[in-house]
Design a protein around this motif. Sequence first.
Motif, mmCIF file in Angstrom:
data_model
loop_
_atom_site.group_PDB
_atom_site.id
_atom_site.type_symbol
_atom_site.label_atom_id
_atom_site.label_comp_id
_atom_site.label_asym_id
_atom_site.label_seq_id
_atom_site.Cartn_x
_atom_site.Cartn_y
_atom_site.Cartn_z
ATOM 1 N N ALA A 218 0.816 -1.214 0.000
ATOM 2 C CA ALA A 218 0.000 0.000 0.000
ATOM 3 C C ALA A 218 0.849 1.263 0.000
ATOM 4 O O ALA A 218 0.383 2.320 -0.429
ATOM 5 C CB ALA A 218 -0.936 0.016 1.208
ATOM 6 N N THR A 219 2.093 1.182 0.485
ATOM 7 C CA THR A 219 2.952 2.354 0.594
ATOM 8 C C THR A 219 4.337 2.055 0.023
ATOM 9 O O THR A 219 4.694 0.891 -0.215
ATOM 10 C CB THR A 219 3.120 2.776 2.062
ATOM 11 O OG1 THR A 219 3.836 1.749 2.774
ATOM 12 C CG2 THR A 219 1.770 3.004 2.732
ATOM 13 N N VAL A 220 5.105 3.111 -0.152
ATOM 14 C CA VAL A 220 6.493 2.935 -0.584
ATOM 15 C C VAL A 220 7.258 2.125 0.455
ATOM 16 O O VAL A 220 8.098 1.291 0.119
ATOM 17 C CB VAL A 220 7.156 4.306 -0.819
ATOM 18 C CG1 VAL A 220 8.651 4.139 -1.082
ATOM 19 C CG2 VAL A 220 6.487 5.035 -1.966
ATOM 20 N N PRO B 100 -2.084 0.982 -5.381
ATOM 21 C CA PRO B 100 -1.714 -0.066 -4.417
ATOM 22 C C PRO B 100 -2.014 -1.443 -4.962
ATOM 23 O O PRO B 100 -2.936 -1.637 -5.759
ATOM 24 C CB PRO B 100 -2.575 0.252 -3.185
ATOM 25 C CG PRO B 100 -3.707 1.084 -3.709
ATOM 26 C CD PRO B 100 -3.152 1.858 -4.873
ATOM 27 N N ASP C 32 6.126 6.530 4.075
ATOM 28 C CA ASP C 32 4.689 6.610 4.359
ATOM 29 C C ASP C 32 3.854 7.012 3.138
ATOM 30 O O ASP C 32 2.626 7.053 3.235
ATOM 31 C CB ASP C 32 4.421 7.600 5.492
ATOM 32 C CG ASP C 32 5.027 7.159 6.811
ATOM 33 O OD1 ASP C 32 5.132 5.922 7.006
ATOM 34 O OD2 ASP C 32 5.408 8.009 7.623
ATOM 35 N N ARG C 33 4.500 7.295 2.015
ATOM 36 C CA ARG C 33 3.744 7.727 0.837
ATOM 37 C C ARG C 33 2.884 6.577 0.316
ATOM 38 O O ARG C 33 3.369 5.482 0.068
ATOM 39 C CB ARG C 33 4.676 8.213 -0.265
ATOM 40 C CG ARG C 33 3.912 8.647 -1.529
ATOM 41 C CD ARG C 33 4.839 9.001 -2.667
ATOM 42 N NE ARG C 33 5.664 10.159 -2.337
ATOM 43 C CZ ARG C 33 6.563 10.684 -3.173
ATOM 44 N NH1 ARG C 33 6.760 10.131 -4.359
ATOM 45 N NH2 ARG C 33 7.261 11.747 -2.791
ATOM 46 N N ALA C 34 1.595 6.850 0.150
ATOM 47 C CA ALA C 34 0.692 5.830 -0.397
ATOM 48 C C ALA C 34 0.962 5.652 -1.878
ATOM 49 O O ALA C 34 1.189 6.629 -2.609
ATOM 50 C CB ALA C 34 -0.759 6.236 -0.165
ATOM 51 N N LEU C 35 0.960 4.419 -2.339
ATOM 52 C CA LEU C 35 1.143 4.147 -3.748
ATOM 53 C C LEU C 35 -0.081 4.592 -4.531
ATOM 54 O O LEU C 35 -1.227 4.379 -4.089
ATOM 55 C CB LEU C 35 1.376 2.650 -3.984
ATOM 56 C CG LEU C 35 2.668 2.060 -3.380
ATOM 57 C CD1 LEU C 35 2.726 0.567 -3.649
ATOM 58 C CD2 LEU C 35 3.895 2.751 -3.935
ATOM 59 N N THR C 36 0.145 5.204 -5.682
ATOM 60 C CA THR C 36 -0.959 5.663 -6.523
ATOM 61 C C THR C 36 -1.839 4.482 -6.926
ATOM 62 O O THR C 36 -3.063 4.604 -6.981
ATOM 63 C CB THR C 36 -0.410 6.360 -7.774
ATOM 64 O OG1 THR C 36 0.422 7.442 -7.373
ATOM 65 C CG2 THR C 36 -1.540 6.870 -8.650
ATOM 66 N N ASP D 179 6.097 -0.256 2.301
ATOM 67 C CA ASP D 179 5.766 -1.671 2.094
ATOM 68 C C ASP D 179 6.646 -2.262 0.994
ATOM 69 O O ASP D 179 7.111 -3.403 1.096
ATOM 70 C CB ASP D 179 4.296 -1.827 1.690
ATOM 71 C CG ASP D 179 3.332 -1.499 2.820
ATOM 72 O OD1 ASP D 179 3.751 -1.531 3.990
ATOM 73 O OD2 ASP D 179 2.152 -1.221 2.510
ATOM 74 N N ASP E 35 4.630 6.197 -9.382
ATOM 75 C CA ASP E 35 5.242 6.687 -8.146
ATOM 76 C C ASP E 35 6.762 6.753 -8.217
ATOM 77 O O ASP E 35 7.388 7.457 -7.433
ATOM 78 C CB ASP E 35 4.822 5.802 -6.964
ATOM 79 C CG ASP E 35 3.334 5.884 -6.705
ATOM 80 O OD1 ASP E 35 2.850 6.995 -6.434
ATOM 81 O OD2 ASP E 35 2.644 4.861 -6.813
#
Length: 315
Positions: free
Chosen positions: A197-199, A313, A307-311, A201, A224
């Motif tokens: 879900a995030t970078v 996921p 913490d950046r959310a993936l565009t 991850d 991303d």
Amino acid sequence: MILTVTPNPSLDRTYEVPALDRGEVIRATGDRMDPGGKGVNVSRAVAAAGRHTLAVLPLGGAPGDLVAELLCEQGIEVAPVAVAGQTRSNISLAEPDGALTKVNAAGPELSAAESEALLATVRDRSAGAAWIACCGSLPRGLQPSWYAELVARAHAAGARIALDTSGPALLAALRERPDVVKPNAEELAEAVGRPLATVGDAVKAAEELRQLGARAVLASLGADGQLLVDDFGAHFGSARVETVRSNVGAGDSSLAGFLIAGGSGPEALASAVAHGAAAVQLPGSVMPTPADLNPSAVTVTADVPLDRALTEPVS
């Protein structure tokens, strides 16, 4: 010289259509024919950069002859391995809004003798290669351990291996410690068996692939950016892109850029990002030349935005 291995190449035909109407006769407004396969695309990108590349691939029938001819026209040296089956032909239907519908054939089934001939050709032609890039799916007849065998043989001969594949073939090859693996976000999630879900991850998943044997992981995260996780830690690269025209072959262009720049460290990551960003702004599977690159649009940092959310996921 960068040697590429494409176990399941293709002859790719792309038709531009005004709309995709199921059950109707559709008249194309344009068409093109390209040699296809992930390793083939890496060779095309290396050649577009003005560098020497050698493409090793199994070829059979008239489609195989056309693939070899098209590669030679692009200045790519070809080391064909003759196979009894016919090289697959893939069809892509491109609509004006950017939607792309693809029909990919399975390809020929390789015999044990053809499999060994492919490995032997890589061995015989790899002298002087800076990198061997092994890319794409395995055709019928090759076991998931085939890439692992290739990596083991290449390392025994002193060569460096970049591997771009997925699923069981990727996991099997990790035990032989490929020098760099290049999954996209979906392939990375599949390899570790959980969503991303995030970078952050993606960084954790890349670290797990390193624990399983990969010496470095170059991960494409779509819009991303890209991650490089290696012995020196994690680096994150991204680039400004004005207009996305086609993402076909963009990941292969990124891998070519990474290897052209030496295949390690943040400078190679910056080259990978620049090549990938240039590729998505070109039509179809056209590979960027140095004139298409915009290094000033690229940012690479060790301060990874965990913490950046993936565009997009991956579930």
